[in-house]
Scaffold this motif. Structure first.
Motif, PDB file in Angstrom:
ATOM      1  N   LEU A  48       0.740  -1.050   0.414  1.00 42.13           N
ATOM      2  CA  LEU A  48      -0.079   0.126   0.014  1.00 42.13           C
ATOM      3  C   LEU A  48       1.281   1.514   0.167  1.00 42.13           C
ATOM      4  O   LEU A  48       0.744   2.378  -0.483  1.00 42.13           O
ATOM      5  CB  LEU A  48      -0.880   0.326   1.331  1.00 42.13           C
ATOM      6  N   GLU A  49       2.215   1.031   1.047  1.00 44.90           N
ATOM      7  CA  GLU A  49       2.580   2.128   0.931  1.00 44.90           C
ATOM      8  C   GLU A  49       3.581   2.346  -0.663  1.00 44.90           C
ATOM      9  O   GLU A  49       3.432   3.725  -1.436  1.00 44.90           O
ATOM     10  CB  GLU A  49       3.442   1.891   1.818  1.00 44.90           C
ATOM     11  N   LYS A  50       4.054   1.510  -0.822  1.00 45.04           N
ATOM     12  CA  LYS A  50       4.870   1.651  -2.344  1.00 45.04           C
ATOM     13  C   LYS A  50       3.949   2.320  -3.777  1.00 45.04           C
ATOM     14  O   LYS A  50       4.515   3.059  -4.099  1.00 45.04           O
ATOM     15  CB  LYS A  50       5.043  -0.361  -2.265  1.00 45.04           C
ATOM     16  N   GLN A  51       2.840   1.600  -3.580  1.00 45.78           N
ATOM     17  CA  GLN A  51       1.915   2.340  -4.303  1.00 45.78           C
ATOM     18  C   GLN A  51       1.338   3.435  -4.423  1.00 45.78           C
ATOM     19  O   GLN A  51       0.397   3.933  -5.734  1.00 45.78           O
ATOM     20  CB  GLN A  51       1.152   1.349  -5.140  1.00 45.78           C
ATOM     21  N   GLY A  52       1.236   3.943  -4.046  1.00 42.81           N
ATOM     22  CA  GLY A  52       0.696   5.353  -3.252  1.00 42.81           C
ATOM     23  C   GLY A  52      -0.296   5.958  -1.874  1.00 42.81           C
ATOM     24  O   GLY A  52      -0.565   7.095  -1.659  1.00 42.81           O
ATOM     25  N   SER A 105      -4.667   6.533  -5.644  1.00 36.43           N
ATOM     26  CA  SER A 105      -4.635   7.484  -5.653  1.00 36.43           C
ATOM     27  C   SER A 105      -3.366   8.735  -6.499  1.00 36.43           C
ATOM     28  O   SER A 105      -3.167   9.956  -5.617  1.00 36.43           O
ATOM     29  CB  SER A 105      -3.141   7.112  -4.164  1.00 36.43           C
ATOM     30  N   GLY A 106      -3.132   8.273  -7.778  1.00 39.90           N
ATOM     31  CA  GLY A 106      -2.024   9.033  -8.548  1.00 39.90           C
ATOM     32  C   GLY A 106      -0.868   8.412  -8.232  1.00 39.90           C
ATOM     33  O   GLY A 106      -0.092   8.735  -9.086  1.00 39.90           O
ATOM     34  N   GLY A 107      -0.957   7.834  -7.206  1.00 44.90           N
ATOM     35  CA  GLY A 107       0.338   7.247  -7.761  1.00 44.90           C
ATOM     36  C   GLY A 107       1.311   7.744  -5.579  1.00 44.90           C
ATOM     37  O   GLY A 107       1.014   8.291  -5.148  1.00 44.90           O
ATOM     38  N   PRO A 108       2.689   7.338  -5.879  1.00 43.63           N
ATOM     39  CA  PRO A 108       3.494   7.876  -4.742  1.00 43.63           C
ATOM     40  C   PRO A 108       3.147   9.079  -4.524  1.00 43.63           C
ATOM     41  O   PRO A 108       3.618   9.369  -5.905  1.00 43.63           O
ATOM     42  CB  PRO A 108       4.128   6.669  -4.761  1.00 43.63           C
ATOM     43  N   SER A 162     -13.803   0.172   1.615  1.00 46.07           N
ATOM     44  CA  SER A 162     -13.551  -1.616   1.329  1.00 46.07           C
ATOM     45  C   SER A 162     -13.822  -1.583  -0.163  1.00 46.07           C
ATOM     46  O   SER A 162     -13.764  -2.940  -0.691  1.00 46.07           O
ATOM     47  CB  SER A 162     -15.628  -0.889   1.483  1.00 46.07           C
ATOM     48  N   LYS A 163     -13.253  -0.466  -0.880  1.00 42.71           N
ATOM     49  CA  LYS A 163     -12.757  -1.014  -2.379  1.00 42.71           C
ATOM     50  C   LYS A 163     -10.973  -1.634  -2.207  1.00 42.71           C
ATOM     51  O   LYS A 163     -11.512  -3.047  -2.867  1.00 42.71           O
ATOM     52  CB  LYS A 163     -12.979   0.035  -3.102  1.00 42.71           C
ATOM     53  N   ALA A 180      -3.674  -6.886  -6.210  1.00 39.35           N
ATOM     54  CA  ALA A 180      -4.286  -6.010  -7.113  1.00 39.35           C
ATOM     55  C   ALA A 180      -4.690  -5.229  -5.710  1.00 39.35           C
ATOM     56  O   ALA A 180      -5.292  -4.203  -6.523  1.00 39.35           O
ATOM     57  CB  ALA A 180      -6.031  -7.069  -6.936  1.00 39.35           C
ATOM     58  N   ALA A 181      -4.667  -5.434  -4.608  1.00 35.15           N
ATOM     59  CA  ALA A 181      -4.871  -3.600  -3.652  1.00 35.15           C
ATOM     60  C   ALA A 181      -4.150  -3.300  -3.896  1.00 35.15           C
ATOM     61  O   ALA A 181      -4.292  -1.748  -4.195  1.00 35.15           O
ATOM     62  CB  ALA A 181      -5.081  -4.433  -2.243  1.00 35.15           C
ATOM     63  N   GLY A 182      -2.321  -3.568  -4.220  1.00 37.56           N
ATOM     64  CA  GLY A 182      -1.711  -2.023  -4.371  1.00 37.56           C
ATOM     65  C   GLY A 182      -2.225  -1.035  -5.568  1.00 37.56           C
ATOM     66  O   GLY A 182      -2.135  -0.509  -6.090  1.00 37.56           O
ATOM     67  N   LYS A 183      -2.653  -2.257  -6.853  1.00 40.61           N
ATOM     68  CA  LYS A 183      -3.469  -1.646  -8.231  1.00 40.61           C
ATOM     69  C   LYS A 183      -4.476  -0.587  -7.700  1.00 40.61           C
ATOM     70  O   LYS A 183      -4.042   0.958  -8.647  1.00 40.61           O
ATOM     71  CB  LYS A 183      -3.395  -3.113  -8.769  1.00 40.61           C
ATOM     72  N   VAL A 184      -5.486  -1.267  -7.325  1.00 43.12           N
ATOM     73  CA  VAL A 184      -6.651  -0.228  -7.031  1.00 43.12           C
ATOM     74  C   VAL A 184      -5.873   1.400  -6.414  1.00 43.12           C
ATOM     75  O   VAL A 184      -6.231   2.011  -6.726  1.00 43.12           O
ATOM     76  CB  VAL A 184      -7.242  -0.676  -6.283  1.00 43.12           C
ATOM     77  N   VAL A 185      -5.059   1.186  -5.135  1.00 44.85           N
ATOM     78  CA  VAL A 185      -3.935   2.647  -5.209  1.00 44.85           C
ATOM     79  C   VAL A 185      -3.554   2.861  -5.546  1.00 44.85           C
ATOM     80  O   VAL A 185      -3.909   3.733  -5.352  1.00 44.85           O
ATOM     81  CB  VAL A 185      -3.483   1.459  -3.625  1.00 44.85           C
ATOM     82  N   ARG A 186      -2.800   2.489  -6.595  1.00 40.89           N
ATOM     83  CA  ARG A 186      -1.947   2.993  -7.263  1.00 40.89           C
ATOM     84  C   ARG A 186      -3.015   4.169  -8.243  1.00 40.89           C
ATOM     85  O   ARG A 186      -3.103   5.623  -8.663  1.00 40.89           O
ATOM     86  CB  ARG A 186      -1.236   2.623  -8.697  1.00 40.89           C
TER      87      ARG A 186
END
Length: 739
Positions: A41-45, A276-279, A254-255, A267-273
């Motif tokens: 999660l941190e890595k992706q934003g 969030s627009g990325g890190p 929830s998402k 998949a969770a990381g992908k949706v965070v990126r």
């Protein structure tokens, strides 16, 4: 605010970024996934991470997060694991702030001071506690958090008026400046992908107004940079951009939980990126982001007396029991309800209408009855029944249902929700709503809908909608959870007629007051009072004095508190409450502990559930246990906080009766007195007979026979091994067709 949290928000501001706050449930899908998820999660934003502490009874969570908690708990995740996950993630390089998000009972079970010390030690930055409003937080959790440099984040919602917003800001700034979490809509957590355009426009405007009010309140206290984040219903990048126009951060839960459940950590990381627009990318030579010391210093404007006064009135006497542990969305409604009840309970016209309905609709006053054959069988004290089972719909529940339905009309609310276990409160509420032309929705655990099919049909015939609850143990506690979720969503149009003396203040008071008619009548009837405030011309067949002992069954405790309330000050009257001992009681015959019971006051420990602090059947880390009783109405892991206070001060004794003992008592009373009691008071009848045998013949026991057994016949028949064919032949044609 913790150093790390302050630094991150400052860095986001200096780089023109809206902070992205990502939520994930600890231990979901598996314990092994949590640390990798935090790092991803941190890595992706993710700028801030909320780590959800799994809880068995989440009253404000939607289906995705509730299901994740269930999986995590079944997978063995406990509270201490949450701290261990963060410690390990920090060791592996996690740098963003982490907030624990959960329900107060998890932290209370671990101890507020112990929790805060341990969290600070492993690198946790603060807490978001859904059911801990500012008034309750100031008692213990806020001071403990501040002493350890942790943030305690208050919530605000569209129902928060100026007074509550000012209170949230004060709580966020004192003793250590932190942030405010704004719930963007009324309801539980969850995606809102199909939200209509007009509804979204209204939500954005309403949410912006709340954020603006928070900033204005903060400015009055000298703070111009208090971070405000917005959550609920954010599932797309466009949502983040919409809220970015006025908020400092967006929360997505929830998402992410749905994605990690279906596609794993990646998949969770992908949706965070994506969202969030990325890190965060530092583009303007931003500082380390630590706010000036003046903004972080402890500034506590309130005296000790001011800190206490808000919540102390919600407890019973000077005990720790009671309170108002609820989501912010419900706070204004509870304040309104408290003020309305204080007004209408003393209003002459309201009281007269309630008395008329007790007489003309309910059938009161219900008589007292000397059970002579049962007395003779026991050979000791005289046994008297307060025959509340003769009330309309077959139980005491109708007193509360009618009174609260009248109150709902005064509040201008025409939609009624209720929970029910044995079905009697559901039937009573359906009857009251039918009489007063109110919409009625009743939540009932799926297990209980099977145990009480006849009552389900009765509710439907009265015009109510019965909603089976399939989550959790699918019994009464889960019906309460679902009713609370409904209320959070529909608070502006809906009144929740809670069925027992449980829940947040003022519900235990309201239920006690409305059920006190039972005890008031019984006391006057015992004394043969034909005149006076509680007298009646028919009160002539009593024993002529107060009973030596008054007994009632206790699940949540409404019939018992109604009966006991009139005798509390009569110190010579012994008061006894009887709980459901289940199969063997809390211990098997060989002394081993068992959970196959509902004897909360016998075996429970202090915790918070469904809005109040009371005794609970819970695990050491604060998860609510599944309970058992042959009686659906007693099958509840908590108890009304007034009963907890009465146990603690020693005024009332609490005992338990097992399933088999209750069944035997039901049969004995039926055959000796021609009165078929419900399974609930049958528990108290067993104890009544046991005590009567040890007393002298000139002594008197009064029991509240709070319900009749019609509703239980199918259940009792099955327990006795009797098969009843419910596919009956109703007409001559049916019989002819069979032949």
């Amino acid at each position: 605010m913790s150093e790390r949290l302050a630094a991150r928000f400052t860095a986001c501001r200096e780089n023109g970024r809206t902070a992205f706050v990502a939520f994930v449930t600890a231990g979901y899908p598996t314990k092994a996934d949590t640390v990798p998820a935090l790092l991803e999660l941190e890595k992706q934003g993710a700028d801030v991470i909320e780590l959800g502490v799994p809880f068995s009874d989440p009253m404000a969570d939607g289906s995705a997060i509730e299901a994740a908690s269930v999986v995590a708990i079944k997978g063995g995740t406990i509270y201490s694991d949450c701290l261990a996950f963060v410690k390990e993630a920090r060791a592996q390089g996690l740098t963003v702030p982490v907030l624990l998000m959960g329900y107060y009972n998890s932290f209370l079970a671990a101890g507020c001071e112990e929790t805060c010390k341990a969290c600070a030690a492993v690198g946790i930055d603060g807490f978001i506690i859904v059911d801990l409003p500012c008034e309750e937080a100031w008692r213990a959790m806020a001071p403990a958090a501040a002493a350890n440099g942790l943030s305690l984040v208050p919530l605000a919602s569209p129902t928060s008026g100026p007074e509550r917003i000012a209170q949230a800001v004060e709580c966020a700034m004192n003793p250590i400046p932190g942030m405010v979490y704004v719930v963007s809509l009324l309801g539980v957590t969850g995606a809102r992908d199909t939200e209509a355009a007009a509804a979204k426009t209204l939500r954005l405007a309403e949410c912006k107004a709340v954020v603006d009010s928070i900033r204005e309140a903060a400015a009055k206290l000298g703070c111009t940079n208090l971070p405000v984040v917005v959550g609920f219903g954010i599932t797309k990048r466009e949502h983040v951009l919409e809220f970015s126009a006025f908020a400092d951060g967006c929360v997505v839960g929830s998402k992410i939980v749905t994605e990690i459940g279906s596609g794993g950590v990646a998949a969770a990381g992908k949706v965070v990126r994506e969202l969030s627009g990325g890190p965060l990318v530092v583009t303007n030579g931003a500082s380390k982001g630590v706010e000036p010391p003046l903004k972080r210093q402890k500034v506590d404007l309130r005296s000790e007396e001011e800190k206490k006064k808000h919540a102390d009135k919600w407890n019973f006497n000077n005990s720790v029991f009671g309170g108002r542990f609820i989501p912010e969305t419900l706070m204004v409604a509870h304040n309104e309800l408290e003020a309305a009840w204080a007004k209408w309970k003393v209003d002459p016209e309201f009281k007269a209408e309630l008395a008329r309905l007790r007489r003309d609709f309910i059938g009161g006053p219900t008589p007292i009855y000397h059970a002579k054959r049962l007395t003779e069988l026991c050979g000791g004290a005289q046994i008297w029944f307060k025959r509340e089972e003769l009330a309309h719909t077959g139980a005491h529940k109708i007193n509360n249902a009618v009174g609260q339905a009248l109150l709902a009309i005064k509040l201008g609310k025409k939609r009624i929700i209720a929970e029910t276990g044995a079905g009697q409160h559901g039937v009573a509420t359906a009857a009251a709503c039918a009489m007063l032309d109110l919409e009625c929705i009743v939540y009932m655990g799926e297990v209980d809908t099977e145990r009480q099919k006849l009552n389900c049909f009765r509710m439907a015939e009265l015009g109510a909608t019965v909603v089976p609850v399939t989550s959790g143990s699918r019994t009464l506690k889960d019906a309460v959870n679902e009713a609370l979720r409904d209320w959070v969503t529909n608070i502006r149009t809906t009144h929740y007629i809670i069925g027992s003396a449980v829940g947040p203040h003022p519900f235990p008071d309201i239920v006690r007051d409305l059920q006190s008619v039972i005890g008031n009548e019984a006391r006057a009837q015992c004394l043969n009072q034909t005149t006076g405030a509680m007298g009646h011309p028919t009160f002539t067949n009593g024993p002529g004095r107060l009973p030596d002992c008054v007994i009632a069954c206790v699940g949540g405790g409404s019939n018992a508190i109604g009966m006991f309330s009139a005798f509390i000050d009569d110190k010579e009257v012994r008061l006894v409450g009887v709980e459901a001992g289940g199969v063997h009681g809390p211990w098997t015959p060989d002394g081993k502990e068992t959970d196959k019971h509902s004897a909360t006051l016998t075996k429970g420990t202090i915790g918070v559930l469904h809005g109040s602090r009371t005794y609970l059947l819970q695990t050491p880390d604060g998860q609510i246990k599944e309970t058992h009783s042959i009686s659906a109405g007693l099958d509840y892991p908590g108890v009304g906080p007034q009963h907890a206070a009465l146990k603690a001060c020693g005024r009332v004794e609490y005992m338990y009766t097992t399933d088999s003992q209750a069944l035997e008592a039901m049969r004995l009373v039926s055959r000796k007195e021609g009165i078929v009691p419900a399974l609930e008071p049958s528990h108290a009848l067993h104890t009544t007979m046991e005590l009567a045998r040890k007393m002298t013949k000139d002594q008197i026991i009064m029991i509240n026979l709070c319900g009749r057994g019609d509703k239980d016949m199918l259940h009792v028949a099955k327990a006795r091994g009797v098969t009843i064919d419910t596919d009956v032949l109703l007409t001559k044609d049916d019989v002819a067709a069979k032949n």
